[in-house]
Write a protein that holds these residues in place. Structure first.
Motif, PDB file in Angstrom:
ATOM      1  N   THR A   1      22.815   7.345   2.530  1.00 36.54           N
ATOM      2  CA  THR A   1      21.661   6.574   3.004  1.00 36.54           C
ATOM      3  C   THR A   1      20.348   7.216   2.556  1.00 36.54           C
ATOM      4  O   THR A   1      19.417   6.534   2.116  1.00 36.54           O
ATOM      5  CB  THR A   1      21.696   6.474   4.539  1.00 36.54           C
ATOM      6  OG1 THR A   1      22.946   5.894   4.950  1.00 36.54           O
ATOM      7  CG2 THR A   1      20.552   5.612   5.048  1.00 36.54           C
ATOM      8  N   ILE A   2      20.287   8.546   2.664  1.00 35.47           N
ATOM      9  CA  ILE A   2      19.066   9.258   2.236  1.00 35.47           C
ATOM     10  C   ILE A   2      18.843   9.080   0.739  1.00 35.47           C
ATOM     11  O   ILE A   2      17.729   8.806   0.286  1.00 35.47           O
ATOM     12  CB  ILE A   2      19.180  10.749   2.604  1.00 35.47           C
ATOM     13  CG1 ILE A   2      19.162  10.915   4.128  1.00 35.47           C
ATOM     14  CG2 ILE A   2      18.040  11.545   1.970  1.00 35.47           C
ATOM     15  CD1 ILE A   2      19.428  12.326   4.587  1.00 35.47           C
ATOM     16  N   LEU A   3      19.929   9.219  -0.034  1.00 30.88           N
ATOM     17  CA  LEU A   3      19.801   9.072  -1.485  1.00 30.88           C
ATOM     18  C   LEU A   3      19.370   7.654  -1.864  1.00 30.88           C
ATOM     19  O   LEU A   3      18.531   7.464  -2.757  1.00 30.88           O
ATOM     20  CB  LEU A   3      21.138   9.414  -2.161  1.00 30.88           C
ATOM     21  CG  LEU A   3      21.549  10.890  -2.129  1.00 30.88           C
ATOM     22  CD1 LEU A   3      22.927  11.068  -2.741  1.00 30.88           C
ATOM     23  CD2 LEU A   3      20.531  11.742  -2.879  1.00 30.88           C
ATOM     24  N   ILE A   4      19.939   6.649  -1.183  1.00 33.86           N
ATOM     25  CA  ILE A   4      19.562   5.260  -1.468  1.00 33.86           C
ATOM     26  C   ILE A   4      18.091   5.032  -1.114  1.00 33.86           C
ATOM     27  O   ILE A   4      17.347   4.378  -1.858  1.00 33.86           O
ATOM     28  CB  ILE A   4      20.468   4.293  -0.683  1.00 33.86           C
ATOM     29  CG1 ILE A   4      21.857   4.242  -1.318  1.00 33.86           C
ATOM     30  CG2 ILE A   4      19.869   2.895  -0.650  1.00 33.86           C
ATOM     31  CD1 ILE A   4      21.883   3.674  -2.723  1.00 33.86           C
ATOM     32  N   SER A   5      17.649   5.585   0.022  1.00 33.17           N
ATOM     33  CA  SER A   5      16.249   5.419   0.430  1.00 33.17           C
ATOM     34  C   SER A   5      15.307   6.037  -0.592  1.00 33.17           C
ATOM     35  O   SER A   5      14.291   5.441  -0.977  1.00 33.17           O
ATOM     36  CB  SER A   5      16.028   6.053   1.809  1.00 33.17           C
ATOM     37  OG  SER A   5      16.869   5.466   2.778  1.00 33.17           O
TER      38      SER A   5
ATOM     39  N   LEU B   1      18.418  -3.233  -1.018  1.00 30.06           N
ATOM     40  CA  LEU B   1      18.777  -3.024   0.376  1.00 30.06           C
ATOM     41  C   LEU B   1      20.137  -3.629   0.693  1.00 30.06           C
ATOM     42  O   LEU B   1      20.968  -2.998   1.353  1.00 30.06           O
ATOM     43  CB  LEU B   1      17.693  -3.626   1.284  1.00 30.06           C
ATOM     44  CG  LEU B   1      17.903  -3.441   2.786  1.00 30.06           C
ATOM     45  CD1 LEU B   1      17.923  -1.950   3.126  1.00 30.06           C
ATOM     46  CD2 LEU B   1      16.816  -4.153   3.575  1.00 30.06           C
ATOM     47  N   VAL B   2      20.361  -4.858   0.208  1.00 25.37           N
ATOM     48  CA  VAL B   2      21.667  -5.487   0.438  1.00 25.37           C
ATOM     49  C   VAL B   2      22.778  -4.668  -0.227  1.00 25.37           C
ATOM     50  O   VAL B   2      23.842  -4.432   0.362  1.00 25.37           O
ATOM     51  CB  VAL B   2      21.661  -6.940  -0.100  1.00 25.37           C
ATOM     52  CG1 VAL B   2      23.067  -7.528  -0.073  1.00 25.37           C
ATOM     53  CG2 VAL B   2      20.711  -7.804   0.723  1.00 25.37           C
ATOM     54  N   SER B   3      22.509  -4.211  -1.448  1.00 25.12           N
ATOM     55  CA  SER B   3      23.504  -3.377  -2.146  1.00 25.12           C
ATOM     56  C   SER B   3      23.765  -2.089  -1.384  1.00 25.12           C
ATOM     57  O   SER B   3      24.906  -1.638  -1.275  1.00 25.12           O
ATOM     58  CB  SER B   3      23.018  -3.044  -3.561  1.00 25.12           C
ATOM     59  OG  SER B   3      22.792  -4.211  -4.314  1.00 25.12           O
ATOM     60  N   ALA B   4      22.693  -1.501  -0.834  1.00 27.92           N
ATOM     61  CA  ALA B   4      22.849  -0.262  -0.073  1.00 27.92           C
ATOM     62  C   ALA B   4      23.672  -0.488   1.187  1.00 27.92           C
ATOM     63  O   ALA B   4      24.551   0.315   1.521  1.00 27.92           O
ATOM     64  CB  ALA B   4      21.475   0.310   0.280  1.00 27.92           C
TER      65      ALA B   4
END
Length: 531
Positions: A31-35, A234-237
């Motif tokens: 989650t942190i990496l995606i953000s 966001l949807v992909s994450a």
């Protein structure tokens, strides 16, 4: 209070299964990496679009500038009323207006204006871009000159409708226009809260007439694209996090299964089955390394338990014999009485001898225990080899007059040793040599230099030792042929103590022997003090 709550939180986390903790850690990290990725993607995309819009605006500016200057002679010959419609038609041929982010207006210093569509429709288009209700606002463009600063400006005015016939101006925005002879430039401004890039291309015809073309690009319109991009990310994450949550625990459990199996096997290992070894996976990964390490630990534990059992057995055996002798003489004295002086003397001498034997054995066992626990302090001092041998020979000649002693000094440098400990070592070695050698034989002290060590050897002409027995000589209570006879009076601890003492010096011992010819025991002492 805070520390107590923090401690409670840590305890709660520790109660969670390792596989769950790993899964949660992976999800949080993902989650942190995606953000972070979304932030940088948005930032870089914004920068890219900014420079792309500026490049597009500059390209449009050059096209319009080239067109206006190429038509200057034609415009000069035309009536002022026909100039703007003429340029407008040419701009249509250039497809200048076919861009949803670009707005173009043509106007001149006589107040004439032209739009890509009729004025009412164009007003609606512009006002919609600024999110303004076109039913309540009118839009107008005027050209003015700032008398005080000598600058020419383009003013966009917004008039609010009061009724069908009355309006009131409530907003205007002024943009700089190039002065006569000045090259076009690209600027940025805020209009109704929207950031816009704009340029104004100017061509002067005569002294009192100028034709101007303004071009606007609305970078804020790219926010729709960025919003769509971020929504897709966001949807992909979210989908990625869901898949990670579902499958990560499964794969984590599968990856940790060897550890779980290893834990079950380890729980079943006790001192009765220390000979069991965990089958390695041969995958050469961390689990395989752990299994091999545990097997090595089991081997060491097995060896320690075996040594402990043998030590207890040997110590019990060695102490049982003198205790049996002591108790036997005591029973004899109880039965026969103390009136027989010869029997009394024999009994007391035997009891004293066995008590001394037990005392010496206990002292040696304590010495070994202190050495194993690193409780023997080694105090180094400097002494010449010849001086050390001289002191040893004087003592040996006095204690063992029936034997011959000599020295071979191939190295007569300095020794860095604990003199007391090294003397104790040589006493034990000489005692063994005398014990297993015939009278009138020679015992030799020899010194030589070998690489980083000083080799001190003691060579006798005794009965020798079989090669297969040599590796066991430093084992506690070990005696040749395992006969444990008491003829020589030894405890089987002498060489064990010698080996431990020389290791405390940072050195080591080597034993060489041949049956019928004698034994050579060499001590390798480091040249310099071992810190």
């Amino acid at each position: 209070m805070f520390d107590e709550k923090q401690k409670q939180l840590k305890n709660r986390i520790r109660r969670i299964k390792l596989s769950t903790r790993i899964t949660l850690s992976n999800v949080v990290l993902f989650t942190i990496l995606i953000s972070i990725s979304m932030y940088f993607v948005t930032l870089l995309t914004n920068q890219f679009l900014y420079f792309k819009n500026r490049e597009d605006l500059q390209t449009t500016q050059l096209k319009i500038q080239e067109l206006l200057y190429s038509e200057k002679d034609t415009l000069s010959a035309m009536s002022p009323d026909n100039r703007i419609p003429h340029i407008f038609r040419l701009l249509e041929d250039y497809y200048i207006f076919d861009n949803y982010k670009t707005l173009v207006t043509l106007f001149d210093t006589n107040g004439k204006t032209s739009y890509p569509l009729n004025k009412d429709v164009y007003d609606l288009l512009i006002l919609d871009q600024f999110k303004i209700n076109p039913n309540t606002v009118n839009f107008n463009v005027t050209f003015n000159k700032d008398i005080l600063q000598g600058k020419e400006i383009l003013t966009f005015e917004l008039f609010k409708k009061l009724n069908a016939s009355e309006t009131i101006k409530y907003k205007d925005v002024s943009l700089l226009v190039p002065t006569r002879g000045e090259a076009p430039f690209i600027s940025e401004s805020s209009i109704m809260g929207f950031e816009v890039m704009y340029t104004v291309v100017r061509i002067d015809i005569g002294d009192d007439y100028s034709l101007l073309a303004s071009v606007f690009i609305y970078p804020d319109l790219d926010q729709d694209f960025l919003l769509s991009l971020n929504s897709a990310l966001l949807v992909s994450a979210i989908i990625g996090i869901l898949f990670l949550s579902i499958f990560a625990k499964f794969f984590t459990r599968k990856a940790l299964k060897p550890l779980v199996d290893l834990s079950k096997i380890a729980q079943g290992v006790d001192n009765k089955i220390l000979n069991y070894r965990i089958p390695p996976t041969e995958s050469h990964d961390e689990i395989d390394t752990l299994i091999k390490s545990l097997n090595t630990m089991l081997e060491n534990l097995e060896g320690s338990f075996e040594n402990q059992k043998r030590f207890v057995s040997d110590a019990s055996h060695e102490l049982r014999i003198p205790l049996t002798i002591v108790l036997g003489y005591i029973d004899l004295l109880k039965t026969m009485g103390t009136g027989n002086e010869a029997l009394l003397k024999e009994s007391l001498d035997a009891i004293e001898l066995e008590a001394t034997h037990m005392k010496n054995m206990v002292e040696k066992l304590l010495t070994l225990a202190r050495l194993e626990n690193n409780r023997i302090k080694v105090t180094y001092e400097e002494i010449a080899v010849s001086e050390f041998f001289k002191k040893g020979l004087e003592e040996c000649v006095r204690l063992y007059p029936l034997y011959h002693f000599k020295t071979e000094l191939n190295f007569d440098g300095l020794l860095y040793i604990d003199l007391e400990i090294m003397t104790q070592i040589f006493r034990a070695l000489v005692e063994n040599a005398v014990k297993y050698s015939l009278e009138d034989t020679t015992i030799t002290f020899k010194s030589e230099q070998r690489n980083q060590y000083i080799a001190l050897s003691l060579i006798d002409q005794g009965r020798g030792i079989a090669k297969e027995s040599i590796p066991n000589l430093t084992n506690r209570f070990y005696r040749l042929n395992e006969d444990r006879n008491r003829r020589t009076g030894g405890s089987g601890l002498g060489l064990s103590i010698v080996d431990a003492l020389i290791k405390a010096h940072g050195g080591h011992m080597r034993i060489e022997s041949e049956v019928g010819k004698g034994t050579s025991i060499t001590l390798f002492v480091p040249k310099r003090k071992t810190l």
